[in-house]
Design a protein around this motif. Structure first.
Motif, PDB file in Angstrom:
ATOM      1  N   PRO A 173      -0.548  21.321 -20.903  1.00 33.02           N
ATOM      2  CA  PRO A 173      -1.050  21.081 -19.544  1.00 33.02           C
ATOM      3  C   PRO A 173      -0.025  21.480 -18.491  1.00 33.02           C
ATOM      4  N   TRP A 174      -0.515  21.954 -17.358  1.00 35.25           N
ATOM      5  CA  TRP A 174       0.323  22.404 -16.247  1.00 35.25           C
ATOM      6  C   TRP A 174       1.360  21.358 -15.858  1.00 35.25           C
ATOM      7  N   GLU A 175       0.950  20.113 -15.724  1.00 36.53           N
ATOM      8  CA  GLU A 175       1.892  19.090 -15.262  1.00 36.53           C
ATOM      9  C   GLU A 175       2.989  18.820 -16.283  1.00 36.53           C
ATOM     10  N   ASP A 176       2.672  18.876 -17.564  1.00 35.39           N
ATOM     11  CA  ASP A 176       3.699  18.674 -18.593  1.00 35.39           C
ATOM     12  C   ASP A 176       4.731  19.796 -18.550  1.00 35.39           C
ATOM     13  N   VAL A 177       4.256  21.027 -18.370  1.00 34.26           N
ATOM     14  CA  VAL A 177       5.176  22.166 -18.268  1.00 34.26           C
ATOM     15  C   VAL A 177       6.049  22.023 -17.029  1.00 34.26           C
ATOM     16  N   LEU A 178       5.450  21.634 -15.920  1.00 34.53           N
ATOM     17  CA  LEU A 178       6.199  21.467 -14.682  1.00 34.53           C
ATOM     18  C   LEU A 178       7.296  20.421 -14.845  1.00 34.53           C
ATOM     19  N   ARG A 179       6.973  19.308 -15.456  1.00 34.77           N
ATOM     20  CA  ARG A 179       7.956  18.242 -15.618  1.00 34.77           C
ATOM     21  C   ARG A 179       9.134  18.716 -16.460  1.00 34.77           C
ATOM     22  N   ARG A 180       8.841  19.367 -17.583  1.00 30.61           N
ATOM     23  CA  ARG A 180       9.904  19.771 -18.502  1.00 30.61           C
ATOM     24  C   ARG A 180      10.752  20.917 -17.959  1.00 30.61           C
ATOM     25  N   GLU A 181      10.105  21.879 -17.290  1.00 31.84           N
ATOM     26  CA  GLU A 181      10.806  23.112 -16.943  1.00 31.84           C
ATOM     27  C   GLU A 181      11.366  23.137 -15.523  1.00 31.84           C
ATOM     28  N   VAL A 182      10.888  22.264 -14.642  1.00 32.44           N
ATOM     29  CA  VAL A 182      11.347  22.286 -13.252  1.00 32.44           C
ATOM     30  C   VAL A 182      11.837  20.914 -12.798  1.00 32.44           C
ATOM     31  N   LEU A 183      10.990  19.907 -12.894  1.00 28.81           N
ATOM     32  CA  LEU A 183      11.332  18.597 -12.338  1.00 28.81           C
ATOM     33  C   LEU A 183      12.547  17.983 -13.018  1.00 28.81           C
ATOM     34  N   GLU A 184      12.565  17.962 -14.343  1.00 30.87           N
ATOM     35  CA  GLU A 184      13.694  17.347 -15.054  1.00 30.87           C
ATOM     36  C   GLU A 184      14.994  18.121 -14.877  1.00 30.87           C
ATOM     37  N   PRO A 185      15.015  19.450 -15.027  1.00 26.49           N
ATOM     38  CA  PRO A 185      16.277  20.171 -14.822  1.00 26.49           C
ATOM     39  C   PRO A 185      16.859  20.009 -13.413  1.00 26.49           C
ATOM     40  N   LEU A 186      15.997  19.942 -12.400  1.00 27.68           N
ATOM     41  CA  LEU A 186      16.474  19.832 -11.025  1.00 27.68           C
ATOM     42  C   LEU A 186      16.685  18.384 -10.588  1.00 27.68           C
ATOM     43  N   GLY A 187      16.395  17.431 -11.455  1.00 25.89           N
ATOM     44  CA  GLY A 187      16.588  16.032 -11.119  1.00 25.89           C
ATOM     45  C   GLY A 187      15.581  15.492 -10.133  1.00 25.89           C
ATOM     46  N   LEU A 188      14.369  16.032 -10.143  1.00 22.86           N
ATOM     47  CA  LEU A 188      13.319  15.581  -9.222  1.00 22.86           C
ATOM     48  C   LEU A 188      12.534  14.450  -9.887  1.00 22.86           C
ATOM     49  N   LYS A 189      13.157  13.276  -9.935  1.00 22.95           N
ATOM     50  CA  LYS A 189      12.602  12.148 -10.677  1.00 22.95           C
ATOM     51  C   LYS A 189      11.470  11.440  -9.934  1.00 22.95           C
ATOM     52  N   ARG A 190      11.326  11.726  -8.631  1.00 24.17           N
ATOM     53  CA  ARG A 190      10.300  11.043  -7.845  1.00 24.17           C
ATOM     54  C   ARG A 190       9.191  12.011  -7.420  1.00 24.17           C
ATOM     55  N   THR A 191       9.018  13.079  -8.186  1.00 20.11           N
ATOM     56  CA  THR A 191       7.917  14.012  -7.960  1.00 20.11           C
ATOM     57  C   THR A 191       6.966  13.909  -9.137  1.00 20.11           C
ATOM     58  N   SER A 192       5.678  13.727  -8.861  1.00 18.58           N
ATOM     59  CA  SER A 192       4.726  13.473  -9.937  1.00 18.58           C
ATOM     60  C   SER A 192       3.321  13.858  -9.505  1.00 18.58           C
ATOM     61  N   GLY A 193       2.437  13.974 -10.485  1.00 21.07           N
ATOM     62  CA  GLY A 193       1.059  14.318 -10.208  1.00 21.07           C
ATOM     63  C   GLY A 193       0.240  13.166  -9.674  1.00 21.07           C
ATOM     64  N   ARG A 194       0.681  11.950  -9.954  1.00 25.19           N
ATOM     65  CA  ARG A 194      -0.012  10.756  -9.473  1.00 25.19           C
ATOM     66  C   ARG A 194       0.994   9.858  -8.783  1.00 25.19           C
ATOM     67  N   PRO A 195       0.564   9.068  -7.810  1.00 28.63           N
ATOM     68  CA  PRO A 195       1.528   8.290  -7.023  1.00 28.63           C
ATOM     69  C   PRO A 195       2.232   7.222  -7.852  1.00 28.63           C
ATOM     70  N   ARG A 196       3.507   7.034  -7.557  1.00 29.03           N
ATOM     71  CA  ARG A 196       4.316   6.002  -8.184  1.00 29.03           C
ATOM     72  C   ARG A 196       4.998   5.186  -7.094  1.00 29.03           C
ATOM     73  N   ALA A 197       4.889   3.895  -7.179  1.00 27.46           N
ATOM     74  CA  ALA A 197       5.471   3.016  -6.156  1.00 27.46           C
ATOM     75  C   ALA A 197       6.986   3.221  -6.081  1.00 27.46           C
ATOM     76  N   PRO A 198       7.525   3.142  -4.850  1.00 29.43           N
ATOM     77  CA  PRO A 198       6.813   2.979  -3.576  1.00 29.43           C
ATOM     78  C   PRO A 198       6.223   4.299  -3.089  1.00 29.43           C
ATOM     79  N   HIS A 199       4.997   4.224  -2.596  1.00 33.96           N
ATOM     80  CA  HIS A 199       4.354   5.419  -2.050  1.00 33.96           C
ATOM     81  C   HIS A 199       3.510   5.034  -0.843  1.00 33.96           C
ATOM     82  N   ALA A 200       3.296   6.006   0.030  1.00 32.07           N
ATOM     83  CA  ALA A 200       2.489   5.789   1.221  1.00 32.07           C
ATOM     84  C   ALA A 200       1.015   5.964   0.890  1.00 32.07           C
ATOM     85  N   GLY A 201       0.174   5.270   1.625  1.00 35.79           N
ATOM     86  CA  GLY A 201      -1.266   5.487   1.523  1.00 35.79           C
ATOM     87  C   GLY A 201      -1.695   6.552   2.521  1.00 35.79           C
ATOM     88  N   GLY A 202      -2.799   7.202   2.217  1.00 35.70           N
ATOM     89  CA  GLY A 202      -3.329   8.223   3.109  1.00 35.70           C
ATOM     90  C   GLY A 202      -4.295   7.607   4.119  1.00 35.70           C
TER      91      GLY A 202
END
Length: 444
Positions: A173-202
């Motif tokens: 899946p696209w999101e699994d590839v993104l997490r392994r190949e971009v988010l984790e190497p760059l240390g983007l621990k608070r970037t995700s496909g679904r909201p994780r607290a704390p997060h703002a409402g729309g």
């Protein structure tokens, strides 16, 4: 050799705080958060909110909309660096049977593949992705509006195809590839496909009243590679540093330079604004500087990530001539005759809470313009069957039609699947995703 300044001066920090405070107050934003990056790290964070007692910080998630496309572009360019594809490859070579297979990978990245701007079903940003389970649901029966490679036409479905390409070649899946190949190497621990607290409402803010309406936060399904992600200013600061210098664990410096090199011919409206498009990045000339990055929006959220590539010198010759010898406009003249069935379409319309004016001009065209600030605008040519076709900008080639009630009155406008109503989130119009039954409200 000079030592890089690590902290901003107090006067600069106050000016930044003043800027976001004005933006939040005058823009009536429920909350706002911002950051500044220098020498590869964040040197300032700021936040404002309408809720007393706290403000969002660099760890609070917001939905970043189309900035997601830049992440998807990074994944595609990783495949190129590994030799798994070439930017000149037609999509059909790797992902057959889409109906848009003659477009190349580079054309999809640069929005020159000729695809429609939106999915043909209900407004995809405000409805669940389960309504579009297959690529055919995203693309529709006629995915191409323009000849492939001939013009820049921003396309959300185009990035759905790129996400599907990543999934096909990675087998995940696209999101699994993104997490392994971009988010984790760059240390983007608070970037995700679904909201994780704390997060703002729309929230939607009523254009003519200080009242708010909650926006649905849908899982976009197949459209996720075009706009699904949630992130923070802390993570986006690190991502911006990567887009400036590269990181061999993800993409080389040479490839990120390629991303911010113009790859698409600018539309006439874009030429005026100094905007072009690279490979997953928007490129702008602003106040003598060359900026690269991407903007993003989903109902309830606005986001922007831009960085200065290098100082530039403005070319003043055209400006000097234009100021000294301005063009004398032709006299205004009215229409020769007025079609009353078209005249009733003129006036104010709302896409969500965004106000637009629709004018009937003397040359027989319809002109759609935002009533305040920047926004999508276009002229439309009549097709002779009660529909109109966009001539430029975001809506070039898109179909505008007036949907009428049984009594013959106009219910709403349908523009490339977007619903324009006479009132913001009009309960009488078929607003995709519906309208919260409790209606507009205050905060307390």
């Amino acid at each position: 050799m000079t030592t890089p300044q690590k902290e901003l001066l107090a006067g600069t920090q106050r000016a930044l705080l003043h800027r976001i405070a004005v933006a939040q107050a005058e823009g009536r934003a429920p909350s706002l958060v911002a950051a500044v990056v220098r020498d590869g790290r964040a040197v300032w964070h700021g936040g404002r909110t309408c809720v007393d007692g706290h403000a969002p910080d660099e760890n609070v998630q917001y939905r970043i909309g189309s900035i997601t496309k830049t992440f998807t572009a990074v994944l595609v360019l990783r495949l190129r660096e590994e030799g798994l594809l070439d930017l000149g490859d037609p999509l059909e070579k790797h992902l057959p049977g889409t109906g848009a297979g003659e477009a190349t990978v580079a054309e999809l990245l640069a929005h020159t593949a000729g695809l429609a701007a939106e999915s043909p079903g209900p407004w995809w940003e405000r409805t669940p992705g389960s309504l579009r389970p297959e690529l055919s649901d995203v693309l529709g029966e006629q995915p191409l509006l323009h000849p492939v490679g001939r013009r820049h036409h921003y396309s959300n479905p185009g990035y759905t195809l790129l996400g599907a390409l990543v999934e096909k070649l990675r087998g995940e899946p696209w999101e699994d590839v993104l997490r392994r190949e971009v988010l984790e190497p760059l240390g983007l621990k608070r970037t995700s496909g679904r909201p994780r607290a704390p997060h703002a409402g729309g929230w939607a803010v009523h254009p003519w009243a200080d009242a708010m309406l909650p926006e649905p936060a849908e899982d976009l399904g197949r459209m996720a590679p075009a706009g699904q992600l949630w992130s923070t200013t802390g993570d986006l600061s690190r991502f911006a540093a990567f887009l400036i210098k590269g990181d061999d664990r993800v993409l080389s410096a040479e490839t990120v330079r390629e991303m911010r090199t113009p790859a698409a011919p600018a539309e006439s409206a874009d030429v005026v604004d100094g905007v072009t498009y690279g490979l997953g990045l928007q490129i702008q000339h602003r106040h003598g500087r060359l900026l690269a990055g991407h903007s993003g929006s989903l109902p309830g959220f606005l986001a922007s990530l831009f960085f200065s590539v290098a100082d530039d010198v403005a070319a003043d010759l055209v400006r000097i001539v234009a100021d000294a010898e301005p063009r004398i406009p032709e006299p205004w003249r009215p229409m020769a005759e007025v079609d009353r069935s078209v005249l009733e379409l003129a006036g104010q319309w709302y896409w969500g809470t965004h106000a637009f004016g629709l004018r009937l001009t003397a040359d027989g065209l319809l002109s759609l313009e935002p009533l305040s600030g920047n926004g999508r605008r276009s002229r439309f040519r009549a097709n002779g069957d009660g529909t109109w076709t966009g001539l430029e900008g975001y809506y070039a080639g898109e179909l505008l039609r007036a949907v009428r009630r049984p009594d013959g009155g106009v219910s709403h406008l349908d523009l490339g699947s977007f619903v324009f109503a006479r009132q913001p989130y009009d309960e009488e119009a078929p607003v995709p995703g519906g309208v919260d039954p409790e209606g507009w409200r205050g905060i307390g």
